[in-house]
Enzyme design. Structure first.
Site: not given
Ligand SMILES: NC(=O)c1ccc[n+]([C@@H]2O[C@H](COP(=O)([O-])OP(=O)(O)OC[C@H]3O[C@@H](n4cnc5c(N)ncnc54)[C@H](OP(=O)(O)O)[C@@H]3O)[C@@H](O)[C@H]2O)c1
Length: 283
Positions: A52, A110
């Site tokens: 990240y 990961h």
């Molecule tokens: N292990 C893995 O392979 C893997 C893969 C992917 C992700 N991850 C982890 O999982 C975490 C979460 O997944 P992600 O970042 O992919 O996506 P997510 O949490 O599903 O979605 C994030 C998006 O949703 C928006 N958002 C957040 N809260 C909201 C709300 N209450 N209402 C409306 N929109 C909202 C955010 O915008 P704003 O920021 O503008 O609020 C951002 O654009 C990652 O950040 C990472 O730490 C791990």
């Protein structure tokens, strides 16, 4: 607001049920947004990864925060290029240096990268890093049943958590059940479909939320909590970080849970078509 509920892990430790995802939270802006999450909104678990490009920013948050280090839960992940045992140990040490801490509260492999065939070796490195005191809780990410079975059988050590893709269009139910069978806590990544899919605009989820005066994001948080799944939503906005924690004042019915489960699209529902047996991540 009561977001200090915890999951008990199979290694005797515990974790908050909600953490902060940090994909795309980087640089000085990222530091400010993570600091807001910790200081103003009360997040304690921060989910980062070498991939990240923000481990340094996480370190800056720890240094600037008024919250003592022992109360923060810092979780990172081993990149695919470092599955080799010696490289894995060095990578864990390198990440600790970058962040400026001397132990991880949680550290995951990961991706399994089965085509590379080294995830058992990487798991052995995490087991030893835990013995060396570099990591408190060891876990995996994107591991399917066959990968879990293999590491458990070959090392005798069961991961404490498995962080997997899970949102209403790809609920990964079978794997959540497999994790449960092994006493592994499931962590849901991209719980809101990362805004790649339109799950936050889904009419069914909106309607469920309207019954309780809650947003679609809050309904999805609740659906996970009531399925014993840890959630790490990413938000860089102070308001949305707060909103994602305000989920302890309502409860979904069994019917609501089943309705959300029924939105699953199977494999085509994955956000970026990242099947753990095919996805290549060697950085
Ligand atoms: N292990 C893995 O392979 C893997 C893969 C992917 C992700 N991850 C982890 O999982 C975490 C979460 O997944 P992600 O970042 O992919 O996506 P997510 O949490 O599903 O979605 C994030 C998006 O949703 C928006 N958002 C957040 N809260 C909201 C709300 N209450 N209402 C409306 N929109 C909202 C955010 O915008 P704003 O920021 O503008 O609020 C951002 O654009 C990652 O950040 C990472 O730490 C791990």
């Amino acid at each position: 607001m009561t977001h200090n509920e915890k999951f008990q892990l199979n290694d005797g430790s515990s974790l908050p049920k909600i953490g902060l995802g940090t994909v795309n939270i980087q640089g000085a802006i990222g530091v400010n947004s993570m600091l807001t999450a910790v200081e103003e909104n009360g997040y304690r678990l921060i989910d980062t990864s070498t991939n990240y490009h923000n481990e340094g920013a996480v370190g800056e948050v720890i240094r600037r925060s008024t919250i003592p280090r022992e109360q923060l839960i810092i979780s990172s992940k081993l990149p695919g290029a470092a599955h080799d045992y010696n490289q894995a140990i060095s990578m864990i040490q390198e990440s600790l240096y970058r962040i400026g801490i001397d132990y991880f509260d949680k550290y995951l492999i990961h991706w399994p990268l089965p085509m590379q065939g080294k995830y058992v070796e990487a798991w052995r490195a995490l087991i030893d890093a835990q013995k060396f005191g570099l990591i408190k809780t060891i876990g995996v990410s994107n591991f399917l049943a066959e990968h879990l079975e293999r590491i458990i059988e070959e090392t005798g050590v069961t991961p404490a958590t498995n962080q997997i893709e899970r949102h209403p269009y790809f609920n990964n139910k079978e794997l959540v059940e497999t994790n449960k069978k092994y006493g592994i806590v499931t962590e849901a990544w991209s719980p809101f479909g990362r805004e790649i899919n339109d799950v936050l605009e889904n009419e069914t989820i909106k309607e469920i939320g309207e019954k309780y005066g809650k947003s679609p994001a809050q309904v999805i948080m609740r659906w996970n909590l009531q399925n014993d799944v840890l959630i790490i939503p990413k938000s860089s906005s102070a308001e949305r970080q707060k909103e994602n924690l305000e989920v302890y004042d309502f409860e979904l019915t069994d019917e609501d849970l089943e309705t959300i489960d029924s939105l699953d699209k199977g494999e085509p529902g994955r956000v970026e078509d990242q099947h753990p047996n095919e996805y290549e991540e060697y950085v």
